[in-house]
Write an enzyme that holds these catalytic residues in place. Sequence first.
Site, mmCIF file in Angstrom:
data_model
loop_
_atom_site.group_PDB
_atom_site.id
_atom_site.type_symbol
_atom_site.label_atom_id
_atom_site.label_comp_id
_atom_site.label_asym_id
_atom_site.label_seq_id
_atom_site.Cartn_x
_atom_site.Cartn_y
_atom_site.Cartn_z
ATOM 1 N N GLY A 45 -7.559 0.265 0.022
ATOM 2 C CA GLY A 45 -6.923 1.505 -0.447
ATOM 3 C C GLY A 45 -7.643 2.196 -1.585
ATOM 4 O O GLY A 45 -7.235 3.266 -2.030
ATOM 5 N N CYS A 75 -1.941 -2.567 8.459
ATOM 6 C CA CYS A 75 -2.450 -1.982 7.218
ATOM 7 C C CYS A 75 -2.283 -0.466 7.319
ATOM 8 O O CYS A 75 -2.921 0.174 8.161
ATOM 9 C CB CYS A 75 -3.927 -2.353 7.080
ATOM 10 S SG CYS A 75 -4.731 -1.600 5.654
ATOM 11 N N CYS A 185 2.593 0.350 2.145
ATOM 12 C CA CYS A 185 1.451 -0.572 2.094
ATOM 13 C C CYS A 185 2.030 -1.943 2.389
ATOM 14 O O CYS A 185 3.060 -2.325 1.798
ATOM 15 C CB CYS A 185 0.801 -0.556 0.714
ATOM 16 S SG CYS A 185 -0.359 -1.939 0.449
HETATM 17 N N1 DGL Z 1 -2.067 -3.600 2.939
HETATM 18 C C1 DGL Z 1 -2.790 -2.399 3.057
HETATM 19 C C2 DGL Z 1 -1.905 -1.231 3.437
HETATM 20 O O1 DGL Z 1 -0.961 -1.421 4.151
HETATM 21 C C3 DGL Z 1 -3.830 -2.029 2.072
HETATM 22 C C4 DGL Z 1 -3.929 -2.641 0.734
HETATM 23 C C5 DGL Z 1 -5.325 -2.441 0.192
HETATM 24 O O2 DGL Z 1 -6.196 -3.187 0.637
HETATM 25 O O3 DGL Z 1 -5.535 -1.529 -0.600
HETATM 26 O O4 DGL Z 1 -2.143 -0.108 3.079
#
Ligand code: DGL
Length: 258
Positions: A45, A75, A185
């Site tokens: 992100g 994600c 997220c």
């Molecule tokens: N878990 C991820 C999402 O749903 C991203 C977190 C990251 O790596 O910044 O956006």
Amino acid sequence: MEKVNAPIGVFDSGVGGISTLQTLAKALPNEDFIFYGDSENAPYGEKTADVVCDLASQVIDTLQLQAVKAVVIACNTATSAAKPQLVAAYPTLPIIGIEPALKQAVDAGKQHILVMATPLTISLPKYQAQVAKYQGTVEIQSLPCAGLADLVELGHAGLPQIENRLTELLSQVDLSAVDGLVLGCTHYPFIESQIKAYFDHPVAVYTGYDGIAHNLSHQLANQHLLRSANPERTVKFMSSRNTPTELALYQTLFDHGI
Ligand code: DGL
């Protein structure tokens, strides 16, 4: 192996997707799953959309070596940054992706919605177009949460710093009228109770997980790829940070949460 019996690949930049996997594993009890966490490259992100797209396609290549029958992008960032490119690059592979559940919150009648997501997700035209569609009808506050996913990557050990980071982040928004909270997220559902503690009133939480489980099951059924029985179902973990400690963290998060 007959294709119907192949596992489903699920991936994220790191541990976040394990929260999605928990829902998928419950909703599809006859399916084998392989989860891949790209923890070595987290956070996605705070990278560019092009870099995230490259990393996501490397992960899909790795999952294809495990002969997966479908891939879930667990994600929000990778889905928002790269899903159309990934679908075009792997035309025979069903690819499903999770996105911030803003529509679900609006459809549920929420009037004051707070969306927490990564800086990249919030900056992308896809998310901005969604906000433009609903803003005016409802009030939407978008909170880019730099650094938060990184701390969740630490598991239980990150909790004290998570508390501090949440205080910094949530002091930037007005929580008083918020009635719908979108966790955009997949790292954040692990700290849902810590986030909810900042509200002095009840707030409905939207992760998009039920939608994605339904979507996956529907796509598999359409392609005759849904398994009907599997008494010894398996859920396996892989990571780009391939250490016993990291893999044990994945298993703990899957079994017990943070
Ligand atoms: N878990 C991820 C999402 O749903 C991203 C977190 C990251 O790596 O910044 O956006």
